[in-house]
Design a protein around this motif. Structure first.
Motif, short mmCIF file in Angstrom:
data_model
loop_
_atom_site.label_atom_id
_atom_site.label_comp_id
_atom_site.label_asym_id
_atom_site.label_seq_id
_atom_site.Cartn_x
_atom_site.Cartn_y
_atom_site.Cartn_z
N ASP A 87 37.63 -36.72 -15.94
CA ASP A 87 38.67 -36.68 -14.90
C ASP A 87 39.05 -35.24 -14.57
O ASP A 87 39.20 -34.87 -13.39
CB ASP A 87 39.93 -37.42 -15.38
N LYS A 102 30.34 -32.00 -26.26
CA LYS A 102 31.13 -32.33 -27.45
C LYS A 102 30.23 -32.43 -28.69
O LYS A 102 30.58 -31.98 -29.77
CB LYS A 102 31.89 -33.63 -27.24
N SER A 113 38.63 -32.53 -28.71
CA SER A 113 39.33 -33.73 -29.16
C SER A 113 39.72 -34.66 -28.01
O SER A 113 40.10 -35.81 -28.24
CB SER A 113 40.58 -33.35 -29.94
N PHE A 114 39.64 -34.18 -26.77
CA PHE A 114 39.95 -35.03 -25.62
C PHE A 114 38.93 -36.16 -25.55
O PHE A 114 37.77 -36.00 -25.96
CB PHE A 114 39.88 -34.23 -24.33
N SER A 115 39.32 -37.28 -24.99
CA SER A 115 38.37 -38.36 -24.76
C SER A 115 37.37 -37.93 -23.68
O SER A 115 37.67 -37.07 -22.84
CB SER A 115 39.08 -39.63 -24.32
N ASP A 116 36.20 -38.54 -23.70
CA ASP A 116 35.20 -38.25 -22.67
C ASP A 116 35.79 -38.52 -21.28
O ASP A 116 35.58 -37.73 -20.34
CB ASP A 116 33.95 -39.11 -22.87
N ALA A 117 36.51 -39.62 -21.15
CA ALA A 117 37.07 -40.01 -19.86
C ALA A 117 38.05 -38.97 -19.33
O ALA A 117 38.05 -38.64 -18.13
CB ALA A 117 37.75 -41.37 -19.96
N ASP A 118 38.88 -38.41 -20.22
CA ASP A 118 39.86 -37.41 -19.79
C ASP A 118 39.17 -36.12 -19.35
O ASP A 118 39.58 -35.48 -18.36
CB ASP A 118 40.85 -37.11 -20.91
N ALA A 146 29.53 -35.64 -22.93
CA ALA A 146 29.11 -36.16 -24.23
C ALA A 146 28.28 -35.13 -24.99
O ALA A 146 28.45 -34.94 -26.20
CB ALA A 146 28.31 -37.45 -24.04
N LYS A 196 29.31 -37.18 -16.88
CA LYS A 196 29.55 -37.96 -18.10
C LYS A 196 28.58 -37.58 -19.20
O LYS A 196 28.97 -37.44 -20.37
CB LYS A 196 29.43 -39.46 -17.79
N HIS A 226 44.97 -34.36 -17.08
CA HIS A 226 45.27 -34.56 -18.50
C HIS A 226 45.60 -33.23 -19.20
O HIS A 226 45.50 -33.14 -20.42
CB HIS A 226 44.10 -35.25 -19.19
N ASP A 281 39.38 -27.30 -33.25
CA ASP A 281 39.33 -28.08 -32.00
C ASP A 281 39.04 -27.13 -30.84
O ASP A 281 39.95 -26.57 -30.24
CB ASP A 281 40.66 -28.81 -31.80
#
Length: 230
Positions: free
Chosen positions: A187, A31, A179-184, A28, A24, A67, A39
């Motif tokens: 995963d 990015k 551009s993906f979310s951190d969560a994606d 962060a 995690k 994802h 992107d």
């Protein structure tokens, strides 16, 4: 010494090269340190404790990321019997010998992946010297030679990617976009790690994943720890 941009130098200062980051935290940071205006892709690179010259240690396979990886691949479907199935599944180009002739005569490579039904393998075998060096030769082991050509096309369009360790034991693949979310991204990275660990040869002793790092296009690498997974 290679000269770097001020933006890259500033990003590099934010990364502790001696630290192994939790997934995690690494996501962060990678990015935050992206240096491109577009992107950028996010890639993961492994250095594995394998000897690829040994058949049982040549790590290769396919994975469909939870994802996707943000890349849309153009698919060429080669078949003499299931053209309509391939078209319905979303193949960008569909044909048989005519498409192979187009590749030979026009030096055409307007696609990223070839999927084929077994009835095309005789003709494809003649193209080994052309397709092989570009990594485009379909293979039953990666699911790109199959009678279920519609399913194969659908999976690739959804983000199924092939991977293979190189001669030095390195393995790399794209696992998303900035551009993906951190969560994606987390995963996707976890899925890749689990897949690589499952492919560990029985003959390998000690630590299997020597090092792993994620990075954006032209951005600095961030080392990742997979403690408890390796």
């Amino acid at each position: 010494m290679k000269k770097v941009s001020k933006k890259y130098a500033a990003a590099l200062k934010k990364v502790d090269a001696t630290k192994l980051y939790e997934i995690k935290e690494a996501v962060a940071l990678v990015k935050e340190t992206s240096v491109t205006k577009f992107d950028a892709a996010v890639d993961i690179n492994f250095r594995l404790n394998v000897n690829p010259t040994l058949a049982d240690q040549l790590i290769r396979g396919t994975i469909t990321l939870p994802h996707g990886n943000g890349k849309t691949k153009k698919v060429l479907a080669l078949t003499m019997t299931k053209a309509e199935e391939a078209k319905a599944a979303g193949a960008d180009f569909v044909g048989g010998k005519d498409m192979l002739e187009k590749i030979q005569v026009e030096n055409w490579f307007g696609f990223d992946v070839i999927v084929a039904t077994p009835d095309m393998m005789g003709e494809l075998g003649k193209m080994g010297r052309v397709l092989g060096p570009k990594g485009l030769m379909p293979n039953p082991k990666t699911g790109t030679v199959t009678m279920n050509i519609g399913q194969a096309v659908t999976e690739i369009k959804k983000g199924k990617i092939a991977y293979r360790v190189d001669k030095d034991g390195n393995l790399a693949m794209s696992i998303g976009r900035v551009s993906f979310s951190d969560a994606d991204l987390v995963d996707n990275i976890a899925a890749v790690c689990d897949q690589i660990v499952k492919s560990r040869p029985a003959s390998v002793k000690g630590v299997f994943i020597k090092t792993a790092a994620i990075a954006t296009t032209m951005g600095p690498g961030v080392k990742v720890t997979f403690e408890g997974r390796n």
